[in-house]
Design a protein around this motif. Structure first.
Motif, short mmCIF file in Angstrom:
data_model
loop_
_atom_site.label_atom_id
_atom_site.label_comp_id
_atom_site.label_asym_id
_atom_site.label_seq_id
_atom_site.Cartn_x
_atom_site.Cartn_y
_atom_site.Cartn_z
N ALA A 294 -5.26 45.81 -78.14
CA ALA A 294 -4.05 46.65 -78.16
C ALA A 294 -3.47 46.71 -79.57
O ALA A 294 -2.96 47.75 -80.00
CB ALA A 294 -3.02 46.11 -77.18
N ALA A 295 -3.55 45.61 -80.30
CA ALA A 295 -3.02 45.58 -81.66
C ALA A 295 -3.83 46.51 -82.57
O ALA A 295 -3.27 47.18 -83.45
CB ALA A 295 -3.04 44.16 -82.21
N ILE A 296 -5.16 46.54 -82.35
CA ILE A 296 -6.01 47.47 -83.12
C ILE A 296 -5.61 48.91 -82.82
O ILE A 296 -5.53 49.75 -83.72
CB ILE A 296 -7.50 47.27 -82.75
N ALA A 297 -5.33 49.20 -81.55
CA ALA A 297 -4.91 50.54 -81.16
C ALA A 297 -3.60 50.91 -81.84
O ALA A 297 -3.41 52.05 -82.30
CB ALA A 297 -4.76 50.64 -79.64
N VAL A 298 -2.68 49.97 -81.94
CA VAL A 298 -1.39 50.21 -82.59
C VAL A 298 -1.60 50.54 -84.06
O VAL A 298 -1.00 51.49 -84.59
CB VAL A 298 -0.47 48.97 -82.45
N GLN A 299 -2.47 49.79 -84.72
CA GLN A 299 -2.73 50.06 -86.14
C GLN A 299 -3.34 51.44 -86.34
O GLN A 299 -2.98 52.16 -87.27
CB GLN A 299 -3.66 49.00 -86.72
N LYS A 300 -4.26 51.83 -85.45
CA LYS A 300 -4.91 53.13 -85.57
C LYS A 300 -3.91 54.26 -85.38
O LYS A 300 -3.82 55.18 -86.20
CB LYS A 300 -6.04 53.25 -84.54
N VAL A 301 -3.15 54.20 -84.30
CA VAL A 301 -2.17 55.25 -84.02
C VAL A 301 -1.07 55.25 -85.08
O VAL A 301 -0.66 56.31 -85.59
CB VAL A 301 -1.57 55.08 -82.61
N GLY A 302 -0.60 54.06 -85.42
CA GLY A 302 0.47 53.96 -86.41
C GLY A 302 0.08 54.54 -87.75
O GLY A 302 0.87 55.23 -88.40
N SER A 303 -1.15 54.28 -88.19
CA SER A 303 -1.59 54.80 -89.48
C SER A 303 -1.72 56.31 -89.45
O SER A 303 -1.47 56.98 -90.46
CB SER A 303 -2.92 54.16 -89.88
N GLN A 304 -2.09 56.87 -88.30
CA GLN A 304 -2.18 58.32 -88.18
C GLN A 304 -0.79 58.95 -88.25
O GLN A 304 -0.59 59.99 -88.88
CB GLN A 304 -2.86 58.71 -86.87
N ILE A 305 0.18 58.31 -87.59
CA ILE A 305 1.56 58.82 -87.65
C ILE A 305 2.10 58.71 -89.08
O ILE A 305 2.74 59.62 -89.60
CB ILE A 305 2.46 58.04 -86.68
N GLU A 306 1.80 57.58 -89.71
CA GLU A 306 2.26 57.33 -91.07
C GLU A 306 1.68 58.35 -92.05
O GLU A 306 2.26 58.61 -93.11
CB GLU A 306 1.84 55.92 -91.48
N SER A 307 0.57 58.95 -91.68
CA SER A 307 -0.08 59.91 -92.58
C SER A 307 0.77 61.14 -92.83
O SER A 307 0.48 61.93 -93.73
CB SER A 307 -1.44 60.34 -92.01
N ILE A 308 1.84 61.32 -92.06
CA ILE A 308 2.73 62.45 -92.30
C ILE A 308 3.29 62.40 -93.72
O ILE A 308 3.57 63.43 -94.32
CB ILE A 308 3.89 62.47 -91.27
N SER A 309 3.42 61.20 -94.27
CA SER A 309 3.93 61.09 -95.64
C SER A 309 2.81 61.00 -96.65
O SER A 309 2.79 61.74 -97.63
CB SER A 309 4.86 59.87 -95.77
N TRP A 310 1.84 60.12 -96.42
CA TRP A 310 0.85 59.90 -97.49
C TRP A 310 -0.13 61.05 -97.64
O TRP A 310 -0.60 61.33 -98.75
CB TRP A 310 0.15 58.56 -97.35
N MET A 311 -0.45 61.78 -96.57
CA MET A 311 -1.36 62.90 -96.71
C MET A 311 -0.67 64.07 -97.42
O MET A 311 -1.30 64.79 -98.20
CB MET A 311 -1.90 63.35 -95.35
N THR A 312 0.61 64.24 -97.16
CA THR A 312 1.35 65.29 -97.85
C THR A 312 1.51 64.96 -99.33
O THR A 312 1.32 65.82 -100.20
CB THR A 312 2.73 65.48 -97.20
N ALA A 313 1.83 63.69 -99.61
CA ALA A 313 1.94 63.27 -101.01
C ALA A 313 0.59 63.40 -101.71
O ALA A 313 0.51 63.80 -102.88
CB ALA A 313 2.43 61.82 -101.08
N ASP A 314 -0.49 63.10 -101.00
CA ASP A 314 -1.82 63.21 -101.58
C ASP A 314 -2.15 64.67 -101.89
O ASP A 314 -2.77 64.98 -102.91
CB ASP A 314 -2.85 62.64 -100.60
#
Length: 471
Positions: A294-314
């Protein structure tokens, strides 16, 4: 060769995008700075948002299968992430050198740099794909997943997505070269088409609709590869309409050391940084796995949500890269200064928005992807903690793009490698406290804050030495 594969008249007859000629490229050397930079940046940022939506769409549908499926995709997806570092070698080196050549008015050299960049891309993509297919067992075994079903799904996802990773590699290099030319709209259109295809294919192949069988995680992988393949075909079409760089490309010619070595010289530091960053993230994922799938799933989903900032900045960093590269080639110091200042103004606003979004609204955002009651609290903690670092991460990414525009990829690589490596001992230390799993998330956030601050100071000192420091 591109013109041979995609004849102009035929493409205009069968596709509706013929109006996108290279004459509409953004002029990065003349005119208002903010206007030029914004015209180039907006399609790139939109492309990044589309790419983010592409990834989030996958996560939404896979999340409907359950957290085990998300864990499988999360583990295998690490190797797709790792592949981006290898793809960066040709993309970054090609983009910067093409930008410098165009800024200096050397169109023929720009084409030769593009030639060699694509040859390097094809070689790296094929080798990486073969390694992932042949060694799928040991590669997935690295994460020490608990469920046999999760392990089996992860192997399938890895073999399909990384086995055909050549399409992803080509798409990244196309994006880099077209951006260097000043054409960011083609990348937006191609990526948007990929998103639409992925949105349609995901539910059909994952859950089985009509004549299609239910394929689960395998279906998600197939949908991703098909979408990437079509995006590649669209890039070939857009390249066939180029009147500057792609028209003179001769991809079948022997690689030329004169052009290949500068590509590797500029691209290698960024590539190494990206690979090490992903490698460290994989070690972090292994630590996370100790807290359950479940913790692995949280990291995967969380990083995808977080991409709203880093992908745009990239995406914005890519625009800054090309802007600085062309003006550096033309010797326009004052224009570089104005371009970087304008870019940072936009990025700072975006970083603040993303920080507030993740800190103030974590539960409803995470609930879109996984609604399991025992997983949701873990996801909320992840988003709130990582939300603290979004502004600094955006500053780091954009400044790294400006450094790369000068051909100086070592400084951001040094900062990135050192502070990313520091996450491992820091995470191991914090997990021994009452923070537990959250200690891992805090190690990521704190290192991101320091990376943003240190790289910004380094770049300002670099500009001051060159007599182009922002006022």
């Amino acid at each position: 060769m591109l013109a041979f594969l995609f004849p102009g008249n035929l493409c205009y007859n069968i596709l509706p995008w013929g109006y996108l000629e290279m004459r509409k490229n953004v002029d990065l050397l003349n005119g208002p700075v903010l206007s030029s930079l914004t015209r180039l940046a907006l399609p790139i940022m939109a492309t990044s948002l589309v790419q983010m939506a592409y990834n989030l769409t996958d996560m939404i549908w896979i999340g409907r299968i359950g957290s085990n499926a998300v864990a499988a995709v999360g583990a295998a997806g690490m190797y797709m992430w790792l592949s981006n570092g290898l793809a960066t070698l040709a993309k970054m080196g090609g983009q910067v050198n093409v930008g410098h050549a165009l800024g200096a008015g050397q169109t023929s050299d720009a084409s030769r740099y593009a030639d060699n960049a694509f040859q390097l891309t094809a070689f790296c993509g094929i080798i990486y794909g073969l390694v992932c297919v042949l060694l799928n067992g040991p590669l997935i075994g690295f994460f020490r997943l608990n469920s046999p079903h999760v392990i089996a799904d992860a192997k399938i996802y890895l073999q399909i997505t990384c086995g055909f990773v050549i399409f992803s590699f080509l798409n990244q290099t196309f994006t880099g070269i077209l951006t260097a030319v000043g054409n960011s709209r083609s990348s937006f259109l191609a990526t948007s088409a990929g998103l639409v295809i992925n949105i349609v294919l995901d539910p059909v192949l994952i859950f089985g609709l009509g004549p299609f069988p239910e394929l689960g995680v395998m279906g998600a992988a197939i949908a991703t590869v098909v979408a990437q393949c079509i995006v590649t075909m669209m890039f070939f079409y857009f390249a066939s309409k180029d009147t500057q760089v792609f028209r003179s490309i001769k991809i079948t010619e022997k690689p030329d050391r004169k052009y290949m070595m500068p590509i590797i010289k500029i691209g290698l530091p960024t590539s190494i940084q990206s690979i090490i960053f992903t490698g460290m993230s994989m070690i972090i994922a292994r630590l996370v796995a100790g807290y359950g799938d479940a913790a692995i799933a949280v990291q995967k989903v969380g990083s995808q949500i977080e991409s709203i900032s880093w992908m745009t900045a990239d995406g914005f960093a890519a625009a800054v890269n090309s802007f600085v590269a062309q003006n550096h080639g033309a010797g326009n110091r004052s224009r570089i200064k104005k371009g970087y200042t304008s870019a940072m103004g936009v990025v700072l606003v975006w970083g603040v928005i993303c920080t507030l979004l993740l800190i103030l609204c974590p539960a409803p955002i995470f609930n879109i992807f996984i609604s399991e009651p025992d997983v949701l609290p873990l996801g909320v903690d992840y988003l709130m903690i990582l939300g603290v670092s979004q502004l600094f991460m955006s500053v780091e990414i954009t400044t790294a793009g400006a450094f790369a525009g000068f051909g100086r990829t070592v400084p951001p690589s040094v900062v990135g490698i050192v502070l990313t490596a520091a996450r491992i001992p820091f995470a191991m230390l914090l997990t021994q406290t009452a923070l537990g799993l959250n200690g891992i998330w805090w190690s990521i956030t704190i290192s991101s804050i320091f990376k943003g601050i240190i790289l910004l100071i380094w770049f300002l000192l670099f500009l001051k030495r060159r007599g182009a420091a922002p006022s």
